[in-house]
Design a protein around this motif. Structure first.
Motif, mmCIF file in Angstrom:
data_model
loop_
_atom_site.group_PDB
_atom_site.id
_atom_site.type_symbol
_atom_site.label_atom_id
_atom_site.label_comp_id
_atom_site.label_asym_id
_atom_site.label_seq_id
_atom_site.Cartn_x
_atom_site.Cartn_y
_atom_site.Cartn_z
ATOM 1 N N GLU A 239 -64.362 48.629 -53.331
ATOM 2 C CA GLU A 239 -63.217 48.986 -54.159
ATOM 3 C C GLU A 239 -61.930 49.012 -53.333
ATOM 4 N N PHE A 240 -62.043 49.516 -52.106
ATOM 5 C CA PHE A 240 -60.875 49.533 -51.234
ATOM 6 C C PHE A 240 -60.410 48.109 -50.938
ATOM 7 N N TYR A 241 -61.358 47.232 -50.655
ATOM 8 C CA TYR A 241 -61.031 45.823 -50.388
ATOM 9 C C TYR A 241 -60.334 45.189 -51.584
ATOM 10 N N LYS A 242 -60.865 45.428 -52.771
ATOM 11 C CA LYS A 242 -60.292 44.810 -53.969
ATOM 12 C C LYS A 242 -58.902 45.354 -54.274
ATOM 13 N N SER A 243 -58.737 46.656 -54.052
ATOM 14 C CA SER A 243 -57.424 47.248 -54.280
ATOM 15 C C SER A 243 -56.411 46.752 -53.258
ATOM 16 N N LEU A 244 -56.873 46.573 -52.027
ATOM 17 C CA LEU A 244 -56.000 46.142 -50.945
ATOM 18 C C LEU A 244 -55.573 44.687 -51.102
ATOM 19 N N SER A 245 -56.516 43.844 -51.543
ATOM 20 C CA SER A 245 -56.258 42.399 -51.574
ATOM 21 C C SER A 245 -56.044 41.862 -52.979
ATOM 22 N N TYR A 246 -56.183 42.719 -53.995
ATOM 23 C CA TYR A 246 -56.065 42.282 -55.393
ATOM 24 C C TYR A 246 -57.042 41.148 -55.688
ATOM 25 N N ALA A 247 -58.229 41.273 -55.144
ATOM 26 C CA ALA A 247 -59.231 40.211 -55.274
ATOM 27 C C ALA A 247 -60.337 40.644 -56.221
#
Length: 601
Positions: A239-247
């Motif tokens: 979730e952190f990755y997706k929030s950070l990269s909008y991926a």
């Protein structure tokens, strides 16, 4: 109160139309975007307050609040961050020309799921709220200033800006008046779950204000990277990755390290499992954020990672850099240089481990980012040999991607050179006369089809004491350089064969030179062709043939440099021409060598 009515910039108008009428899926991302904006506003003020503490006044604790006014169909998100004045409201919410996000429109695919990913990546996330909003009112007061302003729009082409007498402290409030058919977002439980799913990694505390005006904290408000790895679940990392990269993809590799010693910093870095759409866009920003003691500093113009690792997302948090350091000074800070060097080593080591332990998984990474990674071989200031250790190339014999170490382990007896051939695609290269002699002897030739390959081989031509050499070079003698049956005195025998061929075909060579003239640099007997009649080669100091062709196509070079023509003495046509020359029956020799035919060899 003085109202000013303005028209959206053309780009905003197009984006709003797409948001409202096309992106029907995953509408909840509007909350992710508004919370992210509020967090950024707090981070910016926290950074500025290190230099100017008076900006905080008596309000020194940052927070974000979310509440629902169900009777009036409103959702209100409020922060006490940096805030905006009138000019910034117009600049940030009325146009997007300042940031290059006009490219957003060029990358839209028509696929709602994919296009929704682009919203945050291009900094147009605020407008996603119009997917559920009848209208939006933004009230803001910039830290250190006395006046408050409102911005209001229904997203249909116009907006108004006005000063306001409303008592409003520092920060920004976004009021969304929800459309009639979007009642689910007025449900307390639904909205709280959305906020929780998008906010736990955010370091600013986020509170939900219930109907009794009680504040309920929805996130842990501790930066994810500061927690022990044992306390972080895979879902939280994702979730952190997706929030950070909008991926939308999951990370392919996660690197979470706390570095102690002379330089102390924490890194939480991700390698995506999918190739970003703008990977080769020259205007693309790097996606690693710099924090100092949990205070966000910047993700722009900070040289934390080299350009060839630009696919990496994540954060780096330093304990050693001073909080009051300017961003200009950071560019030349030795601590930052050491952090960068350490990160490069960590990434290279992790990729090497993956390549050695899970080659099938590594192939997924390489297909996405191999071309970018090899750009590092064209840059100075780094150990290219370590980078080459994690590179893989197409083998002409094994018909798969192999490392240089695997290539070396398959050397023929006496071989001391890594051979390659550059070109457009694998099939063309496999049918090239340049490699037929190598394949006939079981000598592997690596096939380079990435444009970047044509440049790094000119900068770096050795690996672990072995030359890396194009098979188009004119001084290759397979009988002498490589021979699995090589015995003592074989070199002398090879030299005798060369002299014998030169003598036997001396008239043919002179005849070719006379006919071709300046079209070729030289004519010689080939020591690598087996079935083809001839090929073109270049000297060791000359530019590779394919590289020269690429530069000519890009208009960075004019006419080609004459090449060496190598002829195959075993080919029937060459033997017939030579026989006729020796018999002085030159009337039977029909030779039509033109410029195009020379180029196509």
């Amino acid at each position: 109160m003085v109202y000013e009515k303005k028209t959206f910039g053309a780009e905003v108008d197009k984006i709003l139309h797409i948001m409202i009428h096309s992106l029907y899926t995953n509408k909840e991302i509007f909350m992710r975007e508004l919370i992210s904006n509020a967090s950024d506003a707090c981070d910016k003020l926290r950074y500025l307050s290190q230099i100017t503490p008076d900006l905080l006044g008596n309000d020194t604790t940052f927070k974000i609040t979310v509440r629902i006014d169900k009777d009036n169909r409103n959702i209100i998100i409020c922060d006490n961050g940096i805030g905006m004045n009138k000019e910034e409201l117009i600049e940030n919410l009325g146009t997007i020309a300042k940031s290059g996000t006009q490219n957003f429109l060029q990358y839209l695919s028509g696929d709602a799921k994919k296009d929704s990913m682009l919203i945050g990546q291009f900094g147009v996330g605020f407008y996603s709220a119009f997917m559920i909003a009848e209208y939006i009112t933004v009230t803001s007061r910039k830290a250190g200033e006395e006046r408050s302003y409102t911005w209001d729009s229904d997203g249909l082409g116009e907006y108004t800006v006005a000063d306001t007498d409303r008592e409003f402290s520092r920060g920004t409030e976004v009021l969304i008046h929800v459309k009639e058919k979007e009642d689910e977002y007025l449900d307390h439980f639904r909205l709280k779950n959305i906020v929780k799913s998008y906010s736990d990694h955010i370091a600013i505390p986020i509170y939900f204000i219930n109907t009794d005006n009680n504040e309920i904290q929805l996130n842990s408000s501790s930066a994810l990277w500061t927690r022990p790895k044992s306390e972080i679940t895979p879902e939280q990392y994702k979730e952190f990755y997706k929030s950070l990269s909008y991926a939308m993809d999951d990370p392919w590799l996660i690197m979470h390290n706390k570095n102690e010693g002379a330089i102390e910093f924490t890194n939480l870095l991700f390698i995506p499992s999918a190739k970003p759409f703008d990977l080769f866009n020259q205007d693309r920003k790097k996606s690693v954020k710099l924090y100092i003691k949990r205070v966000f500093i910047s993700d722009e113009n900070i040289d934390l990672i080299p350009n060839y690792l630009r696919f990496i997302r994540g954060v780096v948090d330093s304990e050693d850099l001073p909080l009051n350091i300017s961003r200009e000074t950071l560019q030349h800070n030795p601590v930052l240089e050491k952090i960068k060097s350490s990160i490069i080593q960590k990434v290279i080591n992790e990729l090497k481990k993956k390549k050695e332990e899970l080659i099938e998984d590594y192939l997924k990474f390489w297909n996405n980012f191999g071309s970018v990674l090899k750009e590092g071989l064209c840059e100075s200031g780094f150990d290219h040999e370590k980078l080459l250790e994690i590179c893989i190339f197409r083998s002409s014999i094994h018909n798969r991607l192999i490392s240089l170490d695997e290539y070396i382990s398959n050397f023929k007896e006496g071989q001391k050179t890594i051979y390659y051939l550059s070109g457009d695609n694998v099939d063309k290269l496999l049918s090239s006369p340049q490699i037929e002699g190598f394949l006939n002897k079981g000598i592997d030739v690596l096939l380079f089809t990435d444009p970047v390959d044509n440049f790094w081989v000119n900068n770096y031509i050795r690996y672990k004491d072995y030359d890396i050499k194009s098979v188009t070079r004119s001084n290759i003698d397979l009988e002498q350089d490589v021979d699995k049956d090589k015995e003592k005195g074989a070199n002398n025998e090879s030299s005798k064969d060369i002299k014998q061929d030169e003598g036997q075909y001396s008239e043919l060579i002179e005849y070719f030179k006379k006919v071709l003239g300046n079209l070729v640099k030289d004519v010689k007997i080939s020591r690598k062709l087996t079935s083809s009649i001839a090929c073109l080669t270049v000297g060791d100091s000359g530019m590779d043939i394919y590289t020269e062709r690429l530069l000519m196509e890009q208009r960075r070079s004019s006419l080609p440099v004459p090449k060496v023509l190598e002829v195959n003495p075993k080919h029937p046509i060459i033997q017939r021409i030579n026989s006729d020359l020796l018999a002085e029956d030159q009337h039977s020799i029909i030779m039509v060598w033109t410029y195009p035919s020379i180029q196509n060899l």
